[in-house]
Motif scaffolding. Structure first.
Motif, PDB file in Angstrom:
ATOM      1  N   THR A  99      66.743   7.814   5.815  1.00 47.44           N
ATOM      2  CA  THR A  99      67.854   7.856   4.615  1.00 47.44           C
ATOM      3  C   THR A  99      69.190   7.917   4.958  1.00 47.44           C
ATOM      4  OG1 THR A  99      66.058   9.216   3.492  1.00 47.44           O
ATOM      5  CG2 THR A  99      68.089   8.925   2.532  1.00 47.44           C
ATOM      6  N   MET A 100      69.360   8.691   6.193  1.00 46.58           N
ATOM      7  CA  MET A 100      70.744   8.803   6.516  1.00 46.58           C
ATOM      8  C   MET A 100      70.866   8.866   8.230  1.00 46.58           C
ATOM      9  SD  MET A 100      73.707  11.703   5.555  1.00 46.58           S
ATOM     10  CE  MET A 100      72.469  13.264   6.335  1.00 46.58           C
ATOM     11  N   LEU A 101      71.826   8.501   8.793  1.00 48.36           N
ATOM     12  CA  LEU A 101      71.647   8.345  10.236  1.00 48.36           C
ATOM     13  C   LEU A 101      73.078   9.169  10.541  1.00 48.36           C
ATOM     14  CD1 LEU A 101      70.479   7.375  12.810  1.00 48.36           C
ATOM     15  CD2 LEU A 101      71.804   5.359  12.711  1.00 48.36           C
ATOM     16  N   MET A 102      73.052  10.208  11.368  1.00 47.68           N
ATOM     17  CA  MET A 102      74.382  10.914  11.754  1.00 47.68           C
ATOM     18  C   MET A 102      74.290  10.930  13.090  1.00 47.68           C
ATOM     19  SD  MET A 102      75.171  14.927  10.912  1.00 47.68           S
ATOM     20  CE  MET A 102      75.232  14.596   9.105  1.00 47.68           C
ATOM     21  N   ASP A 103      75.456  10.491  13.505  1.00 45.41           N
ATOM     22  CA  ASP A 103      75.776  10.509  15.280  1.00 45.41           C
ATOM     23  C   ASP A 103      76.570  12.054  15.528  1.00 45.41           C
ATOM     24  OD1 ASP A 103      78.023   9.503  13.605  1.00 45.41           O
ATOM     25  OD2 ASP A 103      78.389   7.871  14.826  1.00 45.41           O
ATOM     26  N   LEU A 104      75.965  12.579  16.572  1.00 44.16           N
ATOM     27  CA  LEU A 104      76.795  13.703  17.160  1.00 44.16           C
ATOM     28  C   LEU A 104      77.535  13.063  18.215  1.00 44.16           C
ATOM     29  CD1 LEU A 104      73.678  15.909  17.278  1.00 44.16           C
ATOM     30  CD2 LEU A 104      75.261  15.990  15.470  1.00 44.16           C
ATOM     31  N   PRO A 105      78.565  14.064  18.433  1.00 50.05           N
ATOM     32  CA  PRO A 105      79.517  13.740  19.524  1.00 50.05           C
ATOM     33  C   PRO A 105      78.998  13.556  21.116  1.00 50.05           C
ATOM     34  CG  PRO A 105      80.440  15.767  18.374  1.00 50.05           C
ATOM     35  CD  PRO A 105      78.970  15.135  17.971  1.00 50.05           C
ATOM     36  N   ASN A 106      77.710  14.298  21.277  1.00 51.62           N
ATOM     37  CA  ASN A 106      77.377  13.823  22.769  1.00 51.62           C
ATOM     38  C   ASN A 106      76.591  12.829  22.902  1.00 51.62           C
ATOM     39  OD1 ASN A 106      74.914  14.520  21.054  1.00 51.62           O
ATOM     40  ND2 ASN A 106      74.272  16.431  22.201  1.00 51.62           N
ATOM     41  N   GLY A 107      76.339  11.747  21.716  1.00 51.44           N
ATOM     42  CA  GLY A 107      75.645  10.555  21.686  1.00 51.44           C
ATOM     43  C   GLY A 107      74.270  10.703  21.394  1.00 51.44           C
ATOM     44  N   VAL A 108      73.956  11.901  20.959  1.00 47.91           N
ATOM     45  CA  VAL A 108      72.504  11.993  20.322  1.00 47.91           C
ATOM     46  C   VAL A 108      72.703  11.398  18.544  1.00 47.91           C
ATOM     47  CG1 VAL A 108      70.841  13.588  19.617  1.00 47.91           C
ATOM     48  CG2 VAL A 108      71.644  13.668  21.652  1.00 47.91           C
ATOM     49  N   LEU A 109      71.712  10.692  18.125  1.00 48.29           N
ATOM     50  CA  LEU A 109      71.438  10.145  16.652  1.00 48.29           C
ATOM     51  C   LEU A 109      70.491  11.103  15.986  1.00 48.29           C
ATOM     52  CD1 LEU A 109      71.906   6.551  16.974  1.00 48.29           C
ATOM     53  CD2 LEU A 109      73.706   8.046  16.640  1.00 48.29           C
ATOM     54  N   LEU A 110      70.657  11.528  14.713  1.00 50.60           N
ATOM     55  CA  LEU A 110      69.676  12.299  14.042  1.00 50.60           C
ATOM     56  C   LEU A 110      69.525  11.364  12.638  1.00 50.60           C
ATOM     57  CD1 LEU A 110      71.237  15.675  13.816  1.00 50.60           C
ATOM     58  CD2 LEU A 110      69.563  14.738  15.454  1.00 50.60           C
ATOM     59  N   GLY A 111      68.417  10.961  12.671  1.00 51.30           N
ATOM     60  CA  GLY A 111      67.846  10.280  11.390  1.00 51.30           C
ATOM     61  C   GLY A 111      67.242  11.182  10.537  1.00 51.30           C
ATOM     62  N   PHE A 112      67.890  11.375   9.147  1.00 49.69           N
ATOM     63  CA  PHE A 112      67.124  12.253   8.042  1.00 49.69           C
ATOM     64  C   PHE A 112      66.328  11.474   7.396  1.00 49.69           C
ATOM     65  CE2 PHE A 112      70.974  14.296   9.696  1.00 49.69           C
ATOM     66  CZ  PHE A 112      70.595  15.354   9.832  1.00 49.69           C
ATOM     67  N   MET A 141      62.153  15.646   7.422  1.00 48.58           N
ATOM     68  CA  MET A 141      61.953  15.389   8.650  1.00 48.58           C
ATOM     69  C   MET A 141      63.282  15.095   9.189  1.00 48.58           C
ATOM     70  SD  MET A 141      59.582  13.049  10.874  1.00 48.58           S
ATOM     71  CE  MET A 141      60.407  11.353  10.398  1.00 48.58           C
ATOM     72  N   VAL A 142      63.658  15.339  10.411  1.00 48.82           N
ATOM     73  CA  VAL A 142      65.064  14.909  11.275  1.00 48.82           C
ATOM     74  C   VAL A 142      64.373  14.140  12.449  1.00 48.82           C
ATOM     75  CG1 VAL A 142      67.129  15.375  12.319  1.00 48.82           C
ATOM     76  CG2 VAL A 142      66.263  16.742  10.260  1.00 48.82           C
ATOM     77  N   GLU A 143      64.610  12.844  12.596  1.00 46.09           N
ATOM     78  CA  GLU A 143      64.165  12.108  13.893  1.00 46.09           C
ATOM     79  C   GLU A 143      65.548  12.233  14.853  1.00 46.09           C
ATOM     80  OE1 GLU A 143      61.325   8.784  14.341  1.00 46.09           O
ATOM     81  OE2 GLU A 143      62.487   8.409  12.473  1.00 46.09           O
ATOM     82  N   VAL A 144      64.998  12.292  16.186  1.00 46.58           N
ATOM     83  CA  VAL A 144      66.306  12.429  17.167  1.00 46.58           C
ATOM     84  C   VAL A 144      66.056  11.083  18.070  1.00 46.58           C
ATOM     85  CG1 VAL A 144      66.864  13.834  19.294  1.00 46.58           C
ATOM     86  CG2 VAL A 144      65.982  14.891  17.242  1.00 46.58           C
ATOM     87  N   PHE A 145      67.096  10.316  18.181  1.00 45.76           N
ATOM     88  CA  PHE A 145      67.218   9.310  18.881  1.00 45.76           C
ATOM     89  C   PHE A 145      68.342   9.497  20.065  1.00 45.76           C
ATOM     90  CE2 PHE A 145      66.164   8.173  14.486  1.00 45.76           C
ATOM     91  CZ  PHE A 145      65.067   7.318  14.860  1.00 45.76           C
ATOM     92  N   VAL A 146      67.745   8.781  21.253  1.00 45.48           N
ATOM     93  CA  VAL A 146      68.824   8.986  22.503  1.00 45.48           C
ATOM     94  C   VAL A 146      68.926   7.517  23.084  1.00 45.48           C
ATOM     95  CG1 VAL A 146      68.151  11.434  23.058  1.00 45.48           C
ATOM     96  CG2 VAL A 146      66.837   9.611  23.908  1.00 45.48           C
ATOM     97  N   PRO A 147      70.043   7.318  23.563  1.00 47.85           N
ATOM     98  CA  PRO A 147      70.336   5.916  24.368  1.00 47.85           C
ATOM     99  C   PRO A 147      69.683   5.748  25.558  1.00 47.85           C
ATOM    100  CG  PRO A 147      72.207   7.141  24.599  1.00 47.85           C
ATOM    101  CD  PRO A 147      71.391   8.011  23.844  1.00 47.85           C
TER     102      PRO A 147
END
Length: 133
Positions: free
Chosen positions: A28-41, A47-53
């Motif tokens: 529903t919403m994608l939030m980017d953290l300063p360390n490059g990790v993305l959180l997909g709500f 649920m919160v999905e965690v994405f890494v590059p």
């Protein structure tokens, strides 16, 4: 539908920045953290999905956190699921569980606010902040 020949797609985060995903993300919403990790709500799934590059800055799912329980039963839990789990640290750097055979993919932590009060009382008595150091 993909944006690239390799099947990857672009998706915009709340910051306005665009990121490339290995496959479609349905959050529903994608939030980017300063360390490059993305959180997909995923609001409807709690649920919160965690994405890494990867090395090409293409984001892949690393796992998710789900939250169960309700105000009525007060039986809350935080559930971690990760197909990419390498190791788990429990309590300190000496409490390491290696996932050598890739058999661990789910961790459930049950939450009780009374435990929080006990933890803080013990931490303050010992002068420690009990963080992962």
């Amino acid at each position: 539908m993909s944006d690239f020949d390799d099947g990857s797609v672009l998706k915009e985060a709340v910051s306005g920045k665009w990121y490339r995903f290995a496959k479609q993300d349905r959050s529903t919403m994608l939030m980017d953290l300063p360390n490059g990790v993305l959180l997909g709500f995923h609001m409807s799934r709690n649920m919160v999905e965690v994405f890494v590059p990867d090395e090409h800055d293409i984001y892949h799912r690393a796992g998710d956190l789900t939250f169960t329980g309700s105000k009525q039963d007060k039986d809350y839990s935080i559930n971690l699921k990760s197909e990419a789990l390498k190791q788990v640290h429990i309590g300190s750097k000496n409490g390491v569980v290696e996932n050598t055979f890739n058999e661990i993919s789910d961790i459930r932590a049950f939450v009780d606010l009374n435990e929080k009060d006990k933890w803080w009382s013990k931490a303050l008595d010992s002068g420690s902040n009990n963080t992962f150091e």
